[in-house]
Design a protein around this motif. Structure first.
Motif, short mmCIF file in Angstrom:
data_model
loop_
_atom_site.label_atom_id
_atom_site.label_comp_id
_atom_site.label_asym_id
_atom_site.label_seq_id
_atom_site.Cartn_x
_atom_site.Cartn_y
_atom_site.Cartn_z
N CYS A 6 -54.77 64.55 -17.90
CA CYS A 6 -54.77 64.06 -16.54
C CYS A 6 -54.86 65.21 -15.53
CB CYS A 6 -53.78 63.05 -16.25
SG CYS A 6 -52.20 63.86 -15.91
N PRO A 7 -55.02 65.07 -14.34
CA PRO A 7 -55.02 66.20 -13.61
C PRO A 7 -53.71 66.92 -13.45
CG PRO A 7 -55.73 64.46 -12.12
CD PRO A 7 -55.16 63.89 -13.63
N ALA A 19 -54.54 75.33 -13.85
CA ALA A 19 -55.04 76.03 -12.65
C ALA A 19 -54.93 75.24 -11.41
CB ALA A 19 -56.43 76.76 -12.90
N ALA A 20 -55.17 74.02 -11.27
CA ALA A 20 -55.40 73.29 -10.16
C ALA A 20 -54.00 72.99 -9.42
CB ALA A 20 -56.06 71.94 -10.23
N ALA A 47 -61.24 65.70 -5.82
CA ALA A 47 -60.91 66.74 -6.42
C ALA A 47 -60.44 66.65 -7.86
CB ALA A 47 -60.22 67.94 -5.65
N ALA A 48 -59.33 65.75 -7.70
CA ALA A 48 -58.64 65.25 -8.85
C ALA A 48 -59.61 64.98 -10.10
CB ALA A 48 -57.58 64.51 -8.79
N VAL A 49 -60.56 63.95 -9.74
CA VAL A 49 -61.42 63.48 -10.54
C VAL A 49 -62.29 64.52 -11.12
CG1 VAL A 49 -63.43 62.15 -10.93
CG2 VAL A 49 -61.46 61.12 -9.82
N LEU A 50 -62.63 65.44 -10.36
CA LEU A 50 -63.80 66.43 -10.79
C LEU A 50 -62.92 67.39 -11.76
CD1 LEU A 50 -65.71 67.68 -7.69
CD2 LEU A 50 -66.59 66.29 -9.66
N TRP A 51 -61.54 67.90 -11.41
CA TRP A 51 -60.93 68.60 -12.33
C TRP A 51 -60.48 67.92 -13.72
CZ3 TRP A 51 -59.11 73.15 -13.68
CH2 TRP A 51 -57.99 73.15 -14.40
N ARG A 73 -61.84 69.82 -17.06
CA ARG A 73 -61.06 70.26 -18.04
C ARG A 73 -61.10 69.35 -19.38
NH1 ARG A 73 -54.78 69.01 -16.47
NH2 ARG A 73 -54.87 70.90 -17.89
N ASN A 74 -61.66 68.29 -19.40
CA ASN A 74 -61.82 67.48 -20.47
C ASN A 74 -62.87 67.92 -21.30
OD1 ASN A 74 -59.36 65.77 -21.06
ND2 ASN A 74 -59.64 65.04 -19.00
#
Length: 152
Positions: free
Chosen positions: A75-76, A100-101, A141-145, A149-150
């Motif tokens: 998850c984020p 990093a986020a 941004a959370a969805v893109l991150w 990352r996955n």
């Protein structure tokens, strides 16, 4: 005959308070500084506990991510505990690698806390208000991150 007015029926005691025996208590007054100081105390206690545990090693008694346990995907916020541990021990590169986020969000969180603390010291309440565009941008941004990352 009953002495109650026509069309009005007294309600039973359990229905007057909105539910079966549930009581409503008045909200206790709270000083505007209680929230920021409580958050500071919880953060210091959590940091002191985390400083002595190494989340990079198995068998540590630390929180886990339910999303990752259910799906196997990050998850984020996954890696946030490891990131905080690495920051507490001064390893910025490892903290960047862990999440990093969240690391990039720390200055914004610190600014939010400073504003809330300043208002609390002045005796005023302050609540962060975000419009629809800001919420959409944050969630996007959370969805893109999460996707990025996955996939990598």
């Amino acid at each position: 005959m009953s002495s109650a007015p026509v069309g009005r029926h007294p309600r039973p005691a359990e229905d007057r308070d909105g539910g079966a025996g549930r009581r409503r208590f008045p909200r206790l007054p709270r000083h505007p500084l209680a929230g920021p100081l409580g958050l500071l105390g919880a953060g210091l206690a959590g940091s002191a506990y985390l400083y002595t545990r190494n989340p990079h090693l198995p068998g540590q008694w630390l929180p886990f991510c339910p999303w990752r346990r259910l799906t196997g995907l990050q998850c984020p916020g996954c890696g946030g505990t490891r990131m905080a541990y690495d920051l507490l021990h001064g390893d910025l590169l490892a903290a960047w690698h862990d999440n990093a986020a969240v690391l990039l969000a720390i200055p914004f969180i610190a600014l939010w806390y400073a504003v809330r603390l300043r208002h609390g010291l002045a005796g005023r309440y302050w609540k962060l208000r975000m419009d629809r565009r800001a919420v959409t941008a944050l969630l996007g941004a959370a969805v893109l991150w999460t996707i990025g990352r996955n996939l990598l």
